[in-house]
Design a protein around this motif. Sequence first.
Motif, mmCIF file in Angstrom:
data_model
loop_
_atom_site.group_PDB
_atom_site.id
_atom_site.type_symbol
_atom_site.label_atom_id
_atom_site.label_comp_id
_atom_site.label_asym_id
_atom_site.label_seq_id
_atom_site.Cartn_x
_atom_site.Cartn_y
_atom_site.Cartn_z
ATOM 1 N N THR A 121 76.078 81.767 62.667
ATOM 2 C CA THR A 121 75.235 82.954 62.765
ATOM 3 C C THR A 121 73.766 82.588 62.871
ATOM 4 N N ILE A 122 73.413 81.357 62.563
ATOM 5 C CA ILE A 122 72.033 80.880 62.662
ATOM 6 C C ILE A 122 71.990 79.822 63.757
ATOM 7 N N THR A 123 71.042 79.973 64.669
ATOM 8 C CA THR A 123 70.915 79.020 65.766
ATOM 9 C C THR A 123 69.545 78.342 65.707
ATOM 10 N N ALA A 124 69.386 77.302 66.506
ATOM 11 C CA ALA A 124 68.097 76.618 66.603
ATOM 12 C C ALA A 124 67.022 77.578 67.118
ATOM 13 N N ASP A 125 67.397 78.502 67.997
ATOM 14 C CA ASP A 125 66.446 79.502 68.494
ATOM 15 C C ASP A 125 65.964 80.410 67.370
ATOM 16 N N ASP A 126 66.852 80.749 66.455
ATOM 17 C CA ASP A 126 66.468 81.578 65.307
ATOM 18 C C ASP A 126 65.452 80.842 64.436
ATOM 19 N N MET A 146 67.569 80.936 55.092
ATOM 20 C CA MET A 146 68.466 80.461 56.138
ATOM 21 C C MET A 146 69.132 79.150 55.716
ATOM 22 N N ARG A 147 68.350 78.274 55.121
ATOM 23 C CA ARG A 147 68.891 76.990 54.664
ATOM 24 C C ARG A 147 69.941 77.216 53.577
#
Length: 89
Positions: free
Chosen positions: A29-34, A55-56
């Motif tokens: 659900t978390i991407t590098a773009d986010d 997020m982490r």
Amino acid sequence: MPIEKHSSMIDPVDAQVGGDADIDGIAQTITADDINAVLLSQQSTDQRLETLKAMRGELEARSHADFGNEMTPLIDDIDGAIDQLSKQL
């Protein structure tokens, strides 16, 4: 024998795997773009740090199920972003 369809609804069987219309998976659900979006956001540094830490924490909580080791690079990206923002304080 071909199946005739009368619906305008998208049938998942007809969707290209990995295409733009592909349904998101539950694992990522978390991407590098986010991460980059938070890093470059107009929010205050404190707010961005708080978001990155959250997020982490989410990735850490789900990392026990990460058999493909896909979350480690994202955690590393978050750590780098946190380090970069911490230098601005």
